[in-house]
Scaffold this active site. Sequence first.
Site, short mmCIF file in Angstrom:
data_model
loop_
_atom_site.label_atom_id
_atom_site.label_comp_id
_atom_site.label_asym_id
_atom_site.label_seq_id
_atom_site.Cartn_x
_atom_site.Cartn_y
_atom_site.Cartn_z
CD GLU A 114 49.99 -7.48 44.46
OE1 GLU A 114 49.81 -8.35 44.20
OE2 GLU A 114 49.99 -8.01 46.05
CB CYS A 119 49.54 -8.52 40.51
SG CYS A 119 48.03 -8.15 40.23
#
Length: 1021
Positions: free
Chosen positions: A776, A810
């Site tokens: 990720e 993120c």
Amino acid sequence: MPEPEPFHAPWFPADEEIAAKLLSQPLDAEQNARIERLAWRLLAAMRAPKSMASVEALLQEYSLSTREGLALMALAESLLRVPDDSTLDLLIADKLAAGAFDRHSPASDALLVQAAAFALGLSTKIFAADETPRGLVAQAARRLGAPALRGAARRAMKLMGGHFVLGQTIDEALARAAADERWRYSFDMLGEGARSAVDAERYFAAYAAAIEAIGAKAGARALPQRPGVSVKLSALHPRFEPLSRALVLRELTPRLLELARLARAHDLVFTVDAEEADRLELSLDVIDAVVADSSLAGWDGFGLAIQAYQKRAAAVVGHMEALAKAHDRRFMIRLVKGAYWDTEIKRAQERGLADYPVFTRKAMTDLNYIACADLLLAAPRIFPQFATHNAATVATIVERAGDPTQYEFQRLHGMGEDLFGALLAETHGASCRVYAPVGPHRDLLAYLVRRLIENGANSSFVARAADSATPESELLASPSEIIGEAARARHSRLPFPADLYRPLRTNSKGVEFGDRDALAELLAERDAAPAILHAAPSSGRSARPPRELRSPIDSSLIGSVVEADVETARAAMATAARVFSAWEATAIEARVAILERAADLVETRRGALIALLQSESGKTLDDALAEIREAADLIRYYAEQARRLCAEENLPGPTGEDNRLRRRGRGVFVCISPWNFPLAIFLGQVAAALAAGNSAIAKPAEQTPLVAREAVALLHEAGVPHGALHYIPGDGAVGSALVADPHVAGVVFTGSSETAQSINRTLAASNGPIVPLIAETGGVNSMIVDSTALLEQVVDDVLASAFRSAGQRCSALRLLCLQEDIAEDALAMLIGATKELRIGDPRDPSTHIGPVIDSAARARLCDYLTERRAQGRVLYAGEAPQSGSFVAPHIIRLDRAGDLREEIFGPVLHIAKWRAENEKDLSTLIDEISANGFGLTMGLHTRIEARMRIFAEATPAGNLYVNRNMIGAVVGSQPFGGSRMSGTGPKAGGPDYLRRFLREETVTINTASFGGDARLLAIKE
């Protein structure tokens, strides 16, 4: 006389205990008979032919259980604020396509219903077969004309506003009020809560001007007959929130006092409106300070609203009576049932509270309302004001109150006129005050829609009374009769917040920051934690010297870490490989039990973890608590997933054959976690690997090894064998050695795209087994806002998405795309709200933005901002402390959305404008954003459902958020992860994540090989 104690009451008293107490106080038969007779007469007046005016008529014609009713509410909420014709056409068509408006006739006696039916129903009838939003508008424009269609819809909404807004100015409202002397009035200069100091000053000025204007025309009447004004504390301060208590008391209290003094000068009724449950204690702190001022001595016009759906309502009544006694005053108390019920339920669930602060059954609220009414009527220093549109409640109060001059009823303007008209006609001395919203229709209709939805809910008396199919006996049933017994006090379909996600997992425990006791307990746990910790690699001895760790807050020493070298890393991999078989052979129930114990320990040790998260990674209090909760949620979720996935399955096949599928661990997983979520992502990766039966090598980010060491210690304490879980802190060389090790069976990584690519190349170059990579990475995350959006909601969501965690998520918002027609207003509100964010020491609960992770990150951000400043693109630059790794929030102007091609990892928001001349413009904008190659999160603010569908189909992002913020994905509900340059999948916290940690085996046995298929032969005919 001594000062009264600050308000204090249990947040979550059991519904059953309250019900048992309230149900033990029944009325006698004669009282019940009188109440029932009066209630029947009042209900008859409400349901009389040609008397269903205003909201009652509207709800009768457009029930909120129909698509037309919901579409009408959506139009009313947003239509008047849309400045451009193109978007307005799409909005109108979108809502008209939602229901069969042509079934509604303009023949109603109610003018409001006539207008809605004509504007919406007639427009629907002229549409052709093309039912797309653009097709609807095009057909309508050809037959009726687009300007006429817009005009009809605008007139319908303005007529609705005229019914529920007494006046668009205070002078207009006063003139309308003077025309009907049956009612007393409380004028409310409505609007959303302040988002900036400018907003707060504007609302303050509006309140002050209203008080002057009302006072000038109040006449010679005395209290309580005098007119009044209602004020909202959240409109007077942009950060009216529990964690900003000191700031609020310092800045808001004098503002409220000044308005109260002005109201006293005119001897008006001055009422502080109710807020959400988490603001109750703060509201009462402000009120306590104001009423204690000697300048208000002897004045009986001060009051506040109390919400009966709150379990603490009775305690608030007691507090106000004690306050009145202490200051030798009389207060005016407005008792309401409550306007934010669904919000309170959702917040309690999201926050993982022990229970709900409000009743979950409407009948319990009605029952508590009467109990609180009794308390108010018995309090000699309180003048009760009963705000209700429920005929049964009104009749009960009339019966129990006695002298009608010692209290008053209240109703919302546009509602209850028939009910209270009938009451005033037959009850000598009774009085009713109208709660009268004042302000421009475009600003107030969002609030009024909230009131309409509240009163149009299935449980609402107003909505049920408007439905002729509902029998009178059902409407007038007493709440005690509906509840019956204490065991039925709770809603059977609303689980406790802890049980919300069962059977997938137990919801993690949260803390209500509005509860001063709970907040104090949390801070005490944190402050009792040790200040300095040391971390060392768990396998072997490293030749490296200890490395000092310094806080990003103030560069103070917080600990040290002995980092592993390459040899230590390889030794750990070898040990983990040897232990793998034993751990993988451990019964799944035993593995699950260990992980569930670990989740419990995470919650139990929250104080020490918060201290570490704040000192090592600069987390604010709410971010630290949220991360602890997410860590516990991930562990429990993966444990339960493992219980399901690792159970052997029987598969179909021909007779005489037994087919079974089983899933097993792969081997040694290398878990490389980031510094921005050093606990939640770290534990999520490790727990997933362990739950699936793998050994795990946990390599934390270099900046946050202390949090990781504590997490590993908790897992070991819970029962994870030391050989199955190794803590290996170190630099990039150590990480590279782990990934390249021949024992590696899988890698899970969260971090930069560059590092993910490097790991991928290393794995691809190996001559060993093909190893899965779960990665990720980041993204250039965007939010699109069109002109139908409510700007206050947009600003709230942008602040959270862009600046919470100092922009170091993120998922954080990097690019805000504003439709150019609203861009100027939106930007002004956003900059004003950003100015109110407090940046500083995250250990102070009132801090909103802490430091970035270290001086290197700060230097990179400062270089970028210097470059943008030289280009003249900085629209707003905040101020940050000089010491520590602080970077103030910045807002940067872009020429177009496609100009942002890289992730700026910090509190930096970029703004681009977009034109919305037709529905293709949204797809074009999404394509432009998508060209950057990322695909993590995207957001959209719109009231046009067709645009929501376009957004969902066109955007490549892994997580899409509509009309909400873009951060804080919930485990099991919003699995998190992207695609393209933003990750490989599967999504963390989702149903497919654990599968990537498992290998599958099928076992097929020919059961007929033992002399025939005995099972088949045994089948009876």
